[in-house]
Design an enzyme around this catalytic site. Structure first.
Site, PDB file in Angstrom:
ATOM      1  N   GLU A 183      -6.158 -10.780  -1.210  1.00  0.00           N
ATOM      2  CA  GLU A 183      -6.969 -10.577   0.006  1.00  0.00           C
ATOM      3  C   GLU A 183      -8.457 -10.485  -0.333  1.00  0.00           C
ATOM      4  OE1 GLU A 183      -5.544  -7.321   2.433  1.00  0.00           O
ATOM      5  OE2 GLU A 183      -3.445  -7.711   1.950  1.00  0.00           O
ATOM      6  N   GLU A 194       0.789  -1.238   0.000  1.00  0.00           N
ATOM      7  CA  GLU A 194       0.000   0.000   0.000  1.00  0.00           C
ATOM      8  C   GLU A 194       0.820   1.287   0.000  1.00  0.00           C
ATOM      9  OE1 GLU A 194      -2.631  -0.573   3.367  1.00  0.00           O
ATOM     10  OE2 GLU A 194      -3.602  -2.303   2.460  1.00  0.00           O
TER      11      GLU A 194
HETATM   12  C1  HAH Z   1      -5.521  -4.720   4.033  1.00  0.00           C
HETATM   13  N1  HAH Z   1      -5.678  -3.298   3.897  1.00  0.00           N
HETATM   14  C2  HAH Z   1      -4.152  -5.106   4.586  1.00  0.00           C
HETATM   15  O1  HAH Z   1      -3.265  -5.410   3.539  1.00  0.00           O
HETATM   16  C3  HAH Z   1      -4.214  -6.313   5.520  1.00  0.00           C
HETATM   17  O2  HAH Z   1      -2.949  -6.525   6.072  1.00  0.00           O
HETATM   18  C4  HAH Z   1      -5.221  -6.071   6.628  1.00  0.00           C
HETATM   19  O3  HAH Z   1      -5.233  -7.154   7.550  1.00  0.00           O
HETATM   20  C5  HAH Z   1      -6.546  -5.845   6.017  1.00  0.00           C
HETATM   21  C6  HAH Z   1      -6.639  -5.221   4.828  1.00  0.00           C
HETATM   22  C7  HAH Z   1      -6.829  -2.909   3.170  1.00  0.00           C
HETATM   23  C8  HAH Z   1      -7.374  -1.534   3.392  1.00  0.00           C
HETATM   24  C9  HAH Z   1      -8.589  -1.220   2.830  1.00  0.00           C
HETATM   25  O4  HAH Z   1      -9.234  -2.134   2.091  1.00  0.00           O
HETATM   26  C10 HAH Z   1      -9.132   0.052   2.984  1.00  0.00           C
HETATM   27  C11 HAH Z   1      -8.493   1.001   3.751  1.00  0.00           C
HETATM   28  C12 HAH Z   1      -7.308   0.695   4.330  1.00  0.00           C
HETATM   29  C13 HAH Z   1      -6.766  -0.578   4.150  1.00  0.00           C
END
Ligand code: HAH
Length: 331
Positions: free
Chosen positions: A241, A134
């Site tokens: 994911e 990210e």
């Molecule tokens: C993900 N971010 C991460 O990669 C993972 O490590 C965590 O456990 C959950 C989600 C996603 C995310 C999002 O979809 C929206 C805003 C911020 C982060």
């Protein structure tokens, strides 16, 4: 009854491994589903910097070890998630003892030491790593997200991270991983970042598309366009994911105790279309991971609305296959 259900990973054995995000509890509470339907695992939180290395000189490998042992025992692949991220990285990493900010060199040294220690423990059992998670800015027109890594190291932190992990784990496949991957403005930035890395000879092997979707967004057209665009980079793609929320991101409603029939149908239809597309891209996609196992335990119960139940996965709260499951194994 459930013994007659087809195995998900077996249905996909000629396409790509099927993964699930797990934690130290779900490897126990969801053991049966995991063994039957999945042949790849990702630690939901347990391999993040703050979990493994909460203080300088202090490692906590217990929960990550448990997940690693489970994967080994059941012949499953293991994805590593994640080394460099703006979240779940402890403050000590960026600070000197007197509280001042560390130098660029010291931060790179710390990252290198951390990566080496983690790779030493799990070796090639972790076959790929989300090296950077990210890094692209999500909300404004800015290119890269403002993070401590960027602030202290500069834009080269991304390239450096890949080089450090490649040096420690030369056999591992290295990924850049991000979300909102199908939103056109963000897609352009992710594409630009990965293309630049590749052009500069950085050891990057794939792009991880998180695919945290909902039943209204992104549209299937945007999903198709995105896969085509990312595939044109000539690197591997993994869906890392995936889940499909039954609420739009803005929807705050809390009145439901179970998903409506319409939600379940919409969800099944999007899962079916998406998996059909993934199958068409089997030469490029080498892994599809769901962010959880069954609807009784999902991070979306607390995000973006805290304590509001969601039903984003392929198995229901009682661990029975949902409509989406049946539609993706029958093709
Ligand atoms: C993900 N971010 C991460 O990669 C993972 O490590 C965590 O456990 C959950 C989600 C996603 C995310 C999002 O979809 C929206 C805003 C911020 C982060």
């Amino acid at each position: 009854m459930s013994c007659q259900v087809q195995s998900l990973w077996e249905a996909y054995k000629d396409f790509f491994p099927i993964g699930a995000a797990v934690n130290a509890e779900t490897v126990k509470t969801h053991e049966e589903l995991l063994i039957k339907h999945f042949n790849s695992l990702t630690a939901e939180n347990e391999m993040k910097f703050s979990s493994l290395h909460p203080q300088d000189g202090v490692y906590e490998f217990k929960d990550a070890d448990l997940i690693h042992d489970f994967a080994k025992r059941h012949n499953m692949k293991l994805r590593g998630h994640t080394f460099v991220w703006h979240n779940q990285t402890p403050e000590w990493v960026f600070k000197n003892e007197d509280g001042t900010s560390v130098s660029r060199d010291l931060l790179l040294e710390r990252l290198k030491a951390h990566v080496h220690d983690v790779v030493k423990r799990y070796g090639n059992d972790v076959y790929c790593w989300d090296v950077v998670n990210e890094a692209v800015e999500d909300k404004t027109a800015q290119y890269l997200r403002d993070t401590k890594w960027l602030e202290i190291i500069g834009e080269s932190y991304i390239q450096k991270a890949f080089e450090i992990v490649n040096q420690a784990a030369p056999e591992a496949m290295l990924f850049y991983n991000d979300y909102n991957e199908c939103v056109p403005e963000k897609r352009e930035k992710i594409y630009k970042l990965v293309r630049t890395l590749k052009e500069n000879g950085v050891p990057i092997h794939g792009i991880g598309l998180q695919c945290h979707w909902n039943i209204f967004n992104p549209s299937f057209d945007e999903i198709q366009r995105s896969l085509e665009k990312y595939a044109s980079l000539g690197l591997k793609i993994q869906i890392t994911e995936m889940d499909i929320s039954v609420f739009t991101f803005e929807d705050q409603r809390r009145d439901l105790t179970e998903p409506t029939a319409e939600m379940i149908e919409k969800q099944a239809s999007l899962y079916a279309k998406a998996f059909k597309l993934f199958r068409e891209y089997k030469d490029v996609i080498n892994g599809v991971t769901l962010w959880g196992v069954a609807d009784d335990k999902t991070w979306l119960d607390d995000f973006p609305v805290r304590g509001r139940k969601n039903w984003p996965l392929l198995f229901d709260v009682e661990h029975n296959p949902k409509e989406a499951f049946y539609r993706i194994v029958q093709f």
